[in-house]
Design a protein around this motif. Sequence first.
Motif, PDB file in Angstrom:
ATOM      1  N   ASP A 104       0.837  -1.207   0.000  1.00 56.60           N
ATOM      2  CA  ASP A 104       0.000   0.000   0.000  1.00 56.60           C
ATOM      3  C   ASP A 104       0.871   1.255   0.000  1.00 56.60           C
ATOM      4  O   ASP A 104       0.550   2.247  -0.669  1.00 56.60           O
ATOM      5  CB  ASP A 104      -0.917  -0.016   1.228  1.00 56.60           C
ATOM      6  N   PHE A 105       1.986   1.205   0.722  1.00 54.29           N
ATOM      7  CA  PHE A 105       2.937   2.323   0.740  1.00 54.29           C
ATOM      8  C   PHE A 105       3.465   2.585  -0.672  1.00 54.29           C
ATOM      9  O   PHE A 105       3.523   3.733  -1.123  1.00 54.29           O
ATOM     10  CB  PHE A 105       4.092   1.991   1.696  1.00 54.29           C
ATOM     11  N   VAL A 106       3.843   1.517  -1.371  1.00 56.60           N
ATOM     12  CA  VAL A 106       4.309   1.647  -2.752  1.00 56.60           C
ATOM     13  C   VAL A 106       3.213   2.276  -3.609  1.00 56.60           C
ATOM     14  O   VAL A 106       3.465   3.198  -4.388  1.00 56.60           O
ATOM     15  CB  VAL A 106       4.704   0.262  -3.325  1.00 56.60           C
ATOM     16  N   ASP A 107       1.993   1.785  -3.432  1.00 52.18           N
ATOM     17  CA  ASP A 107       0.848   2.281  -4.204  1.00 52.18           C
ATOM     18  C   ASP A 107       0.639   3.782  -4.032  1.00 52.18           C
ATOM     19  O   ASP A 107       0.394   4.499  -4.992  1.00 52.18           O
ATOM     20  CB  ASP A 107      -0.425   1.564  -3.727  1.00 52.18           C
ATOM     21  N   LYS A 108       0.735   4.238  -2.805  1.00 51.03           N
ATOM     22  CA  LYS A 108       0.400   5.625  -2.492  1.00 51.03           C
ATOM     23  C   LYS A 108       1.555   6.598  -2.708  1.00 51.03           C
ATOM     24  O   LYS A 108       1.324   7.801  -2.866  1.00 51.03           O
ATOM     25  CB  LYS A 108      -0.080   5.725  -1.037  1.00 51.03           C
ATOM     26  N   LYS A 109       2.771   6.102  -2.713  1.00 47.66           N
ATOM     27  CA  LYS A 109       3.926   7.003  -2.720  1.00 47.66           C
ATOM     28  C   LYS A 109       4.735   7.026  -4.019  1.00 47.66           C
ATOM     29  O   LYS A 109       5.038   8.095  -4.549  1.00 47.66           O
ATOM     30  CB  LYS A 109       4.865   6.629  -1.562  1.00 47.66           C
ATOM     31  N   VAL A 110       5.112   5.850  -4.525  1.00 52.80           N
ATOM     32  CA  VAL A 110       6.122   5.801  -5.584  1.00 52.80           C
ATOM     33  C   VAL A 110       5.632   6.423  -6.894  1.00 52.80           C
ATOM     34  O   VAL A 110       6.278   7.314  -7.451  1.00 52.80           O
ATOM     35  CB  VAL A 110       6.607   4.356  -5.823  1.00 52.80           C
ATOM     36  N   SER A 111       4.480   5.974  -7.387  1.00 52.61           N
ATOM     37  CA  SER A 111       3.991   6.469  -8.679  1.00 52.61           C
ATOM     38  C   SER A 111       3.690   7.962  -8.639  1.00 52.61           C
ATOM     39  O   SER A 111       4.090   8.718  -9.541  1.00 52.61           O
ATOM     40  CB  SER A 111       2.739   5.690  -9.096  1.00 52.61           C
ATOM     41  N   GLU A 112       3.021   8.399  -7.596  1.00 55.74           N
ATOM     42  CA  GLU A 112       2.642   9.814  -7.467  1.00 55.74           C
ATOM     43  C   GLU A 112       3.875  10.706  -7.427  1.00 55.74           C
ATOM     44  O   GLU A 112       3.949  11.735  -8.110  1.00 55.74           O
ATOM     45  CB  GLU A 112       1.784  10.004  -6.202  1.00 55.74           C
ATOM     46  N   CYS A 113       4.877  10.304  -6.665  1.00 49.26           N
ATOM     47  CA  CYS A 113       6.096  11.103  -6.553  1.00 49.26           C
ATOM     48  C   CYS A 113       6.882  11.072  -7.865  1.00 49.26           C
ATOM     49  O   CYS A 113       7.443  12.084  -8.286  1.00 49.26           O
ATOM     50  CB  CYS A 113       6.955  10.578  -5.401  1.00 49.26           C
ATOM     51  N   GLY A 114       6.880   9.917  -8.527  1.00 44.68           N
ATOM     52  CA  GLY A 114       7.555   9.810  -9.811  1.00 44.68           C
ATOM     53  C   GLY A 114       6.954  10.729 -10.861  1.00 44.68           C
ATOM     54  O   GLY A 114       7.669  11.348 -11.653  1.00 44.68           O
ATOM     55  N   THR A 115       5.633  10.842 -10.844  1.00 42.85           N
ATOM     56  CA  THR A 115       4.946  11.749 -11.774  1.00 42.85           C
ATOM     57  C   THR A 115       5.344  13.191 -11.495  1.00 42.85           C
ATOM     58  O   THR A 115       5.591  13.985 -12.422  1.00 42.85           O
ATOM     59  CB  THR A 115       3.419  11.587 -11.652  1.00 42.85           C
ATOM     60  N   ARG A 116       5.436  13.550 -10.222  1.00 45.19           N
ATOM     61  CA  ARG A 116       5.856  14.910  -9.862  1.00 45.19           C
ATOM     62  C   ARG A 116       7.273  15.188 -10.356  1.00 45.19           C
ATOM     63  O   ARG A 116       7.595  16.303 -10.760  1.00 45.19           O
ATOM     64  CB  ARG A 116       5.767  15.116  -8.350  1.00 45.19           C
ATOM     65  N   LEU A 117       8.123  14.165 -10.331  1.00 44.45           N
ATOM     66  CA  LEU A 117       9.522  14.333 -10.746  1.00 44.45           C
ATOM     67  C   LEU A 117       9.638  14.766 -12.202  1.00 44.45           C
ATOM     68  O   LEU A 117      10.468  15.603 -12.542  1.00 44.45           O
ATOM     69  CB  LEU A 117      10.288  13.020 -10.548  1.00 44.45           C
ATOM     70  N   TRP A 118       8.839  14.157 -13.082  1.00 41.69           N
ATOM     71  CA  TRP A 118       8.976  14.519 -14.495  1.00 41.69           C
ATOM     72  C   TRP A 118       8.045  15.654 -14.913  1.00 41.69           C
ATOM     73  O   TRP A 118       8.257  16.285 -15.935  1.00 41.69           O
ATOM     74  CB  TRP A 118       8.790  13.307 -15.408  1.00 41.69           C
ATOM     75  N   LYS A 119       7.036  15.944 -14.097  1.00 43.07           N
ATOM     76  CA  LYS A 119       6.012  16.904 -14.502  1.00 43.07           C
ATOM     77  C   LYS A 119       6.243  18.314 -13.953  1.00 43.07           C
ATOM     78  O   LYS A 119       5.801  19.298 -14.559  1.00 43.07           O
ATOM     79  CB  LYS A 119       4.642  16.397 -14.024  1.00 43.07           C
ATOM     80  N   LEU A 120       6.924  18.431 -12.819  1.00 43.09           N
ATOM     81  CA  LEU A 120       7.050  19.725 -12.153  1.00 43.09           C
ATOM     82  C   LEU A 120       8.420  20.356 -12.376  1.00 43.09           C
ATOM     83  O   LEU A 120       9.371  19.690 -12.781  1.00 43.09           O
ATOM     84  CB  LEU A 120       6.795  19.564 -10.645  1.00 43.09           C
ATOM     85  N   LYS A 121       8.499  21.641 -12.089  1.00 43.54           N
ATOM     86  CA  LYS A 121       9.750  22.387 -12.235  1.00 43.54           C
ATOM     87  C   LYS A 121      10.035  23.184 -10.955  1.00 43.54           C
ATOM     88  O   LYS A 121       9.174  23.307 -10.083  1.00 43.54           O
ATOM     89  CB  LYS A 121       9.657  23.339 -13.428  1.00 43.54           C
ATOM     90  N   GLY A 122      11.259  23.731 -10.884  1.00 40.91           N
ATOM     91  CA  GLY A 122      11.604  24.634  -9.786  1.00 40.91           C
ATOM     92  C   GLY A 122      11.564  23.986  -8.414  1.00 40.91           C
ATOM     93  O   GLY A 122      11.981  22.838  -8.241  1.00 40.91           O
ATOM     94  N   GLU A 123      11.035  24.727  -7.446  1.00 42.21           N
ATOM     95  CA  GLU A 123      10.998  24.253  -6.060  1.00 42.21           C
ATOM     96  C   GLU A 123      10.156  22.995  -5.910  1.00 42.21           C
ATOM     97  O   GLU A 123      10.500  22.102  -5.124  1.00 42.21           O
ATOM     98  CB  GLU A 123      10.455  25.364  -5.146  1.00 42.21           C
ATOM     99  N   ALA A 124       9.063  22.919  -6.633  1.00 44.26           N
ATOM    100  CA  ALA A 124       8.183  21.739  -6.554  1.00 44.26           C
ATOM    101  C   ALA A 124       8.921  20.493  -7.045  1.00 44.26           C
ATOM    102  O   ALA A 124       8.761  19.404  -6.485  1.00 44.26           O
ATOM    103  CB  ALA A 124       6.919  21.971  -7.379  1.00 44.26           C
ATOM    104  N   HIS A 125       9.754  20.666  -8.082  1.00 42.84           N
ATOM    105  CA  HIS A 125      10.548  19.550  -8.596  1.00 42.84           C
ATOM    106  C   HIS A 125      11.598  19.117  -7.573  1.00 42.84           C
ATOM    107  O   HIS A 125      11.808  17.921  -7.348  1.00 42.84           O
ATOM    108  CB  HIS A 125      11.237  19.956  -9.904  1.00 42.84           C
ATOM    109  N   GLU A 126      12.240  20.079  -6.937  1.00 46.19           N
ATOM    110  CA  GLU A 126      13.258  19.771  -5.929  1.00 46.19           C
ATOM    111  C   GLU A 126      12.630  19.049  -4.738  1.00 46.19           C
ATOM    112  O   GLU A 126      13.213  18.120  -4.183  1.00 46.19           O
ATOM    113  CB  GLU A 126      13.940  21.062  -5.462  1.00 46.19           C
TER     114      GLU A 126
END
Length: 223
Positions: A104-126
């Motif tokens: 469940d931890f993998v489900d809730k954390k990994v994919s969502e954070c990975g999407t933020r990594l490629w989708k966001l910029k600046g402070e949000a990306h960091e």
Amino acid sequence: MATAAEKEGVVLLDFWVSPFGQRCRIALAEKGVEYEYKEENLSDKSPLLLKMNPIHKKIPVLIHHGKPICESLVIVQYIDEVWSNNPLLPSDPYERAKARFWADFVDKKVSECGTRLWKLKGEAHEEARKDMIEILKLLEGELGDKKYFGGEIFGFVDVALAPFTAWFYTYETCGKFSIEKECPKLTAWAKRCKERETVSKSVHHPHKVYEYVGKLKKKYGVE
């Protein structure tokens, strides 16, 4: 003459790069279950998908003798219960609860954070970069010195997380960090998983995943 998949009455509605669908493929492979694979076009969903998953309208969906099972971890547990050989979940209730927690931890954390990594910029990306490193370190802490998350046997948490190993290259490239440097034990675990035929045949090459993410970045204008 009916095929093995037809005899079992098993159909998987899926999308090639989905780590959630790949979990189901790995679980079916671990059990030696023959099934019919149906690739979905997520921008033009099939009538079958809309009929079988009218609530979320998402893949993956496992259809067994005409009955749909939705949500990947639910599907993996269903597979584990119906085909009881090579059990994925531990027999001990406490260990089983722990496995469900980490999946469940993998489900809730990994994919969502990975999407933020490629989708966001600046402070949000960091922030996403720091979050991903922390998430992976927490998973490595749970793995410890064990061969797999459940010990010597490839099990439920491994099935839940293994598809994301194909995304590690994307996370590293987009986040500008090294998973091997940050989490050497987790990296060694990922290599062990990829040596399993059930995993290697179910997941795609990391560069192909990165190429797909590149198309997503163009689509969302985040290059």
